[in-house]
Design a protein around this motif. Structure first.
Motif, short mmCIF file in Angstrom:
data_model
loop_
_atom_site.label_atom_id
_atom_site.label_comp_id
_atom_site.label_asym_id
_atom_site.label_seq_id
_atom_site.Cartn_x
_atom_site.Cartn_y
_atom_site.Cartn_z
N ALA A 54 -15.38 -26.97 -31.59
CA ALA A 54 -14.21 -27.31 -30.72
C ALA A 54 -14.67 -28.31 -29.75
CB ALA A 54 -13.84 -25.85 -30.03
N ALA A 55 -16.01 -28.17 -29.23
CA ALA A 55 -16.18 -28.79 -28.08
C ALA A 55 -16.36 -30.48 -28.83
CB ALA A 55 -17.62 -28.62 -27.36
N LEU A 56 -16.90 -30.59 -29.67
CA LEU A 56 -16.99 -32.02 -30.35
C LEU A 56 -15.68 -32.55 -30.61
CD1 LEU A 56 -20.46 -31.52 -32.07
CD2 LEU A 56 -20.00 -32.57 -29.97
N LEU A 57 -14.82 -31.69 -31.27
CA LEU A 57 -13.64 -32.09 -31.85
C LEU A 57 -12.88 -32.48 -30.70
CD1 LEU A 57 -11.84 -32.40 -34.42
CD2 LEU A 57 -11.21 -30.00 -34.17
N GLY A 58 -12.86 -31.89 -29.89
CA GLY A 58 -11.73 -32.33 -28.33
C GLY A 58 -10.87 -31.07 -28.05
N VAL A 59 -10.51 -30.88 -26.84
CA VAL A 59 -9.88 -30.07 -26.47
C VAL A 59 -8.81 -30.53 -25.45
CG1 VAL A 59 -9.81 -27.69 -24.99
CG2 VAL A 59 -11.60 -28.03 -26.62
N ALA A 60 -7.47 -29.99 -25.29
CA ALA A 60 -6.40 -30.70 -24.50
C ALA A 60 -6.16 -29.30 -23.75
CB ALA A 60 -5.38 -31.07 -25.28
N ARG A 61 -5.56 -29.65 -22.50
CA ARG A 61 -5.14 -28.64 -21.53
C ARG A 61 -3.67 -28.12 -22.17
NH1 ARG A 61 -6.92 -27.09 -16.53
NH2 ARG A 61 -8.38 -28.95 -16.42
N SER B 210 -18.65 -22.37 -30.43
CA SER B 210 -17.88 -23.44 -30.33
C SER B 210 -18.22 -24.38 -29.15
CB SER B 210 -16.32 -22.74 -29.80
OG SER B 210 -16.43 -22.35 -28.37
N GLY B 211 -18.97 -24.04 -28.02
CA GLY B 211 -19.33 -24.99 -27.05
C GLY B 211 -18.50 -25.12 -26.02
N LEU B 212 -17.47 -24.10 -25.89
CA LEU B 212 -16.39 -23.95 -24.94
C LEU B 212 -16.78 -23.25 -23.54
CD1 LEU B 212 -13.09 -24.04 -27.09
CD2 LEU B 212 -14.23 -26.09 -26.03
N THR B 213 -17.33 -22.14 -23.88
CA THR B 213 -17.41 -21.10 -22.90
C THR B 213 -19.13 -20.72 -22.82
OG1 THR B 213 -17.14 -19.18 -24.34
CG2 THR B 213 -15.28 -20.41 -23.35
N ARG C 57 -10.49 -18.98 -16.64
CA ARG C 57 -9.87 -20.15 -15.87
C ARG C 57 -11.31 -20.97 -15.21
NH1 ARG C 57 -5.35 -20.80 -13.32
NH2 ARG C 57 -3.51 -19.33 -13.77
N GLY C 58 -11.03 -22.24 -15.11
CA GLY C 58 -12.22 -23.18 -14.63
C GLY C 58 -13.00 -23.86 -15.94
N THR C 59 -12.73 -23.21 -16.93
CA THR C 59 -13.45 -23.77 -18.22
C THR C 59 -13.08 -25.28 -18.42
OG1 THR C 59 -13.72 -21.44 -19.40
CG2 THR C 59 -14.09 -23.53 -20.59
N LEU C 60 -11.81 -25.44 -18.38
CA LEU C 60 -11.37 -26.88 -18.82
C LEU C 60 -12.00 -27.62 -17.41
CD1 LEU C 60 -7.90 -26.10 -20.10
CD2 LEU C 60 -9.77 -26.60 -21.36
N ASP C 61 -12.02 -27.33 -16.56
CA ASP C 61 -12.61 -28.39 -15.27
C ASP C 61 -13.97 -28.51 -15.71
OD1 ASP C 61 -10.27 -28.63 -14.07
OD2 ASP C 61 -10.52 -27.16 -12.41
N ARG C 62 -14.65 -27.42 -15.96
CA ARG C 62 -16.18 -27.67 -16.42
C ARG C 62 -16.45 -28.82 -17.18
NH1 ARG C 62 -19.15 -25.28 -19.71
NH2 ARG C 62 -17.74 -23.52 -19.99
#
Length: 385
Positions: free
Chosen positions: A30-37, A72-75, A376-381
């Motif tokens: 997921a982190a490599l594919l890209g994430v949107a808010r 996933s590399g997200l959290t 909360r705060g994951t996307l900012d990081r």
């Protein structure tokens, strides 16, 4: 994992293969594919019962999310600590506010989702072999091991070694296929934990990966996934589609579990050969507790647990599905995975046990949009704007 192959039932849908969208390249996440808010969580209009059930499922997952690395590399495990500290004591009547307080919405890739369904079958079985109960339910054999065949160069021995066995000459070879096991390759070794009455029902229980054997006396034997023979899963629905057996019109069968079972019943010889094309065989263990275990080791809950590809959805994460099938809409918690669940926004919804669960899961094929709830705060990081 206890339900590793449950989600493989997804391959029964028309087309016979997981509908995951564009294939993800090897090593993708997921982190490599890209994430949107995503939008504010309050905008999802979370329903009280849906939220309360999801909160219960999330609470059971906290021991995993706060200690296990996220593929996933997200959290990170620490990201989940604030929500997990509050989850157990949070009032279930205010569960929606829990998710609004501790989470933020994100979409992986384009968010376009495809969801199928799985369930816990109930079939006739017995602890001992007797008249009418001749289909063995095997535990994991002690000669099923992981090793590298002699022909694989040292430089190519990366990742997990394949499953197989050592033959009489000491050579490492593939393990027995479904056909070989049905023909008696494991007979007489004392591996049977129970006996099923119907080979067709047991085949589909293996696809689901967990189930209940109901004895003639009314006793319930719960069995769950313990291992697999190392051979790849072949979705027989795909084979039937290629042969022109599924679809609409005279002589064709519905592209669902029910339709496939009808074909096998009406064509027993061809049906038996068809099932043997799936060389994968599932081994079981007897379960105790209030439900079958998902891949993270906690019980999966009907209408709350969903199987995911952990490279694209963190285990334990709440997932909101907005789909064209009303049954699948709402809040789920990622607690399982499966052989056919691969890629971003690919889901398999769990429906529990019983006739209704069987009916819904067997025909589930839903498309729409998926939103993952992250701490909360994951996307900012992650630097997501």
């Amino acid at each position: 994992m206890s339900l590793a192959l449950l989600a493989a039932c997804a391959s029964l849908v028309p087309g016979g293969r997981p509908a995951t969208g564009p294939a993800a390249p090897a090593g993708a996440s997921a982190a490599l594919l890209g994430v949107a808010r995503g939008p504010a969580i309050v905008s999802f209009g979370l329903l009280p019962r849906d939220s309360a059930d999801a909160l219960d499922a999330f609470t059971q997952s906290c021991g995993v999310v706060t200690s296990r690395q996220d593929a996933s590399g997200l959290t990170r495990p620490t990201d989940w600590q604030p929500s997990c500290r509050s989850a157990a004591a949070w009032p279930r009547t205010e569960a929606a506010r829990f998710f609004e307080t501790y989470f933020e919405a994100a979409r992986v890739g384009d968010g376009a989702a495809f969801a199928t369904g799985y369930f816990e079958p109930e079939i006739s079985g017995s602890r001992t072999r007797r008249v009418g109960f001749d289909v063995p339910v095997y535990r994991v054999p002690d000669d099923l091991v992981r090793a590298w065949p002699d022909g694989v160069p040292e430089g190519e021995r990366t990742g997990r070694a394949p499953l197989g066995r050592y033959d009489a000459s000491g050579n490492f070879v593939e393990y027995y296929t479904r056909a070989q096991i049905e023909d008696g390759a494991l007979a007489g070794r004392g591996l049977e934990i129970a006996w099923a009455a119907d080979p067709v029902e047991f085949f589909f229980l293996q696809v689901q990966g967990s189930g209940r054997l109901i004895t003639p006396e009314g006793d319930v034997i719960r069995i769950g996934y313990a291992g697999q023979n190392g051979h790849g899963y072949t979705g027989i629905g795909g084979v039937m589609r290629e042969r022109g057996l599924l679809g609409e019109g005279p002589g064709k069968y519905a592209g669902s579990m029910q339709g496939i079972m009808q074909y096998i019943r009406e064509n027993p010889e061809d049906g038996a050969a068809l099932m043997r094309l799936n060389e994968s065989w599932v081994f079981f263990t007897e379960l105790t507790g209030d439900g079958p275990l998902g891949s993270i080791g906690v019980p999966v809950r009907g209408e709350s647990s969903v199987a995911v590809d952990p490279k694209f959805v963190p285990y334990g994460a709440p997932v909101f599905l907005s789909t064209d099938r009303v049954e699948a809409r709402g809040l789920w918690v990622a607690q399982d995975t499966g052989g056919a669940i691969r890629g971003a926004n690919r889901f398999d919804t769990f429906w529990g046990a019983g006739d209704q669960a069987r009916e819904i899961a067997g025909g589930m094929s839903a498309r729409g949009e998926a939103t993952i709830f992250l701490p909360r705060g994951t996307l900012d990081r992650l630097g997501v704007r």
